[in-house]
Design a protein around this motif. Sequence first.
Motif, short mmCIF file in Angstrom:
data_model
loop_
_atom_site.label_atom_id
_atom_site.label_comp_id
_atom_site.label_asym_id
_atom_site.label_seq_id
_atom_site.Cartn_x
_atom_site.Cartn_y
_atom_site.Cartn_z
N LEU A 1 -10.21 4.93 3.18
CA LEU A 1 -11.40 4.98 4.03
C LEU A 1 -11.37 6.22 4.94
N PRO A 2 -11.62 7.40 4.40
CA PRO A 2 -11.59 8.61 5.23
C PRO A 2 -12.58 8.58 6.39
N LEU B 1 -8.10 8.39 -1.57
CA LEU B 1 -7.18 7.94 -2.62
C LEU B 1 -7.91 7.62 -3.92
N ARG B 2 -9.14 7.11 -3.84
CA ARG B 2 -9.85 6.70 -5.05
C ARG B 2 -10.08 7.88 -6.01
N ASN C 1 4.95 20.41 8.41
CA ASN C 1 3.98 19.74 7.55
C ASN C 1 4.31 18.26 7.42
N LEU C 2 3.32 17.42 7.65
CA LEU C 2 3.50 15.98 7.54
C LEU C 2 2.47 15.41 6.57
N LEU C 3 2.89 14.42 5.80
CA LEU C 3 1.98 13.68 4.92
C LEU C 3 2.01 12.22 5.35
N ILE C 4 0.83 11.66 5.61
CA ILE C 4 0.73 10.27 6.07
C ILE C 4 -0.03 9.46 5.03
N LEU C 5 0.54 8.32 4.65
CA LEU C 5 -0.10 7.40 3.72
C LEU C 5 -0.56 6.17 4.49
N CYS C 6 -1.84 5.84 4.39
CA CYS C 6 -2.40 4.67 5.07
C CYS C 6 -2.39 3.48 4.13
N GLY C 7 -1.72 2.42 4.52
CA GLY C 7 -1.67 1.21 3.70
C GLY C 7 -2.91 0.36 3.85
#
Length: 240
Positions: A26-27, A55-56, A123-129
């Motif tokens: 959900l951006p 993600l979709r 640099n950071l990568l964040i994954l939203c559950g």
Amino acid sequence: MSIKPGVQLDKGHKTGIMRIDIITVLPELLESPLSHSIMKRAQAKELLEVHLHPLREYSSLKHQQVDDYQFGGGAGMVMMLEPIVNCIESLQAKVKYDEIIYMTPDGETLNQRMANQLSMKGNLLILCGHYKGIDQRIRDHFITKEISIGDYVLSGGELGAAVLVDAIGRLLPGVLNDETSALFDSFQDNLLAPPVYTRPVEFRGWKVPDILLSGDHRKIDEWRHQQALDRTKARRPDLL
């Protein structure tokens, strides 16, 4: 803030700018909080880049499905392995990440010390559950840090990601107008912040403490430290 397909992220990335990529279902939930106030200023000053990745778009299924039933039965859906792997590996081909972070209620609780440490990364990568969480194999093979913003459950990781980005972004040198402001926030030295006052000096008989009007900065600093100590003892003795 979405990245255009085909852009070579590492080549276009300016030295000294923190880059945060966020993988999300959900951006829209992230666009507003990251486009205003201090976060807007950080990006306008080219001190912070935030990129959202729906993600979709990385699902190979007809209806861009990203969740499925869990093996072994039980209530709730699980975020599928393949779309997440596709997205992470696509980004890793262009950016070298210092941390790949998963926002989850069972992660390490976010605090000021953690925000300080992450603000010094590149640099950071964040994954939203979402749903019941992500396939465990993602956590086993890709995630380097798991973070929670508190002992409660939200509908998804987006709000937690927004909190994390804000906590990190405001610490970047040059973001705040007063460079020393963040140093006196609550929790920076394991103390809560002291009380603060502004004009008028008196309102309805409520007066500003005389010490703050004295001009004696040494005594003012001592007063503030004692107030912070007293407030911490009363409200958060665990910090001491």
